[in-house]
Design a protein around this motif. Sequence first.
Motif, short mmCIF file in Angstrom:
data_model
loop_
_atom_site.label_atom_id
_atom_site.label_comp_id
_atom_site.label_asym_id
_atom_site.label_seq_id
_atom_site.Cartn_x
_atom_site.Cartn_y
_atom_site.Cartn_z
N LYS A 72 0.87 -1.18 0.00
CA LYS A 72 0.00 0.00 0.00
C LYS A 72 0.90 1.22 0.00
CE LYS A 72 -3.95 -2.00 2.39
NZ LYS A 72 -4.81 -1.95 3.57
N HIS A 74 1.24 5.48 0.96
CA HIS A 74 0.74 6.58 1.78
C HIS A 74 1.60 7.82 1.53
CE1 HIS A 74 -1.61 3.71 4.14
NE2 HIS A 74 -0.52 2.99 4.31
N VAL A 87 4.28 0.53 2.22
CA VAL A 87 4.15 -0.35 3.38
C VAL A 87 3.62 -1.70 2.93
CG1 VAL A 87 3.73 1.58 4.98
CG2 VAL A 87 1.79 0.36 3.98
N GLY A 92 1.41 -3.78 7.50
CA GLY A 92 1.62 -2.34 7.63
C GLY A 92 3.05 -1.91 7.87
#
Length: 129
Positions: A72, A74, A87, A92
């Motif tokens: 992911k 960010h 991540v 995470g």
Amino acid sequence: MNCKSQLNEFEYYVMFEKGTEPPFSGELLNEKREGVYICKCCENPLFDSISKFDSGSGWPSFYEPLGKDSVKEHTDTSLGMVRTEVVCAKCGAHLGHVFEDGPPPSGLRYCINSVCLKFLPLENNNLFK
């Protein structure tokens, strides 16, 4: 994730306190074998060796993740700049950053800390079978 207790102090710092390893220090920087790079914490498949390239940056670099459930992204505004943090999509853990200066076909460079990865060589894993 329970895996945090299995990491050494430096691995924990990079993966869960958003640190970075020094350039040209990672054990997977010069890895050339075929295989898959997985998250050191949760073993989520992240990158395929096919997408790995030598960016000259000092960190393992890939032009695309293995799949849509791999990573992911960010927005990261730390250090007085705007970057895109990468991540692990499963646990995470901070892996590194992605930049728009990579090779075709994506034009992206996923600049990943070696300490966040485990390498599974093609000949020794079941992900390809």
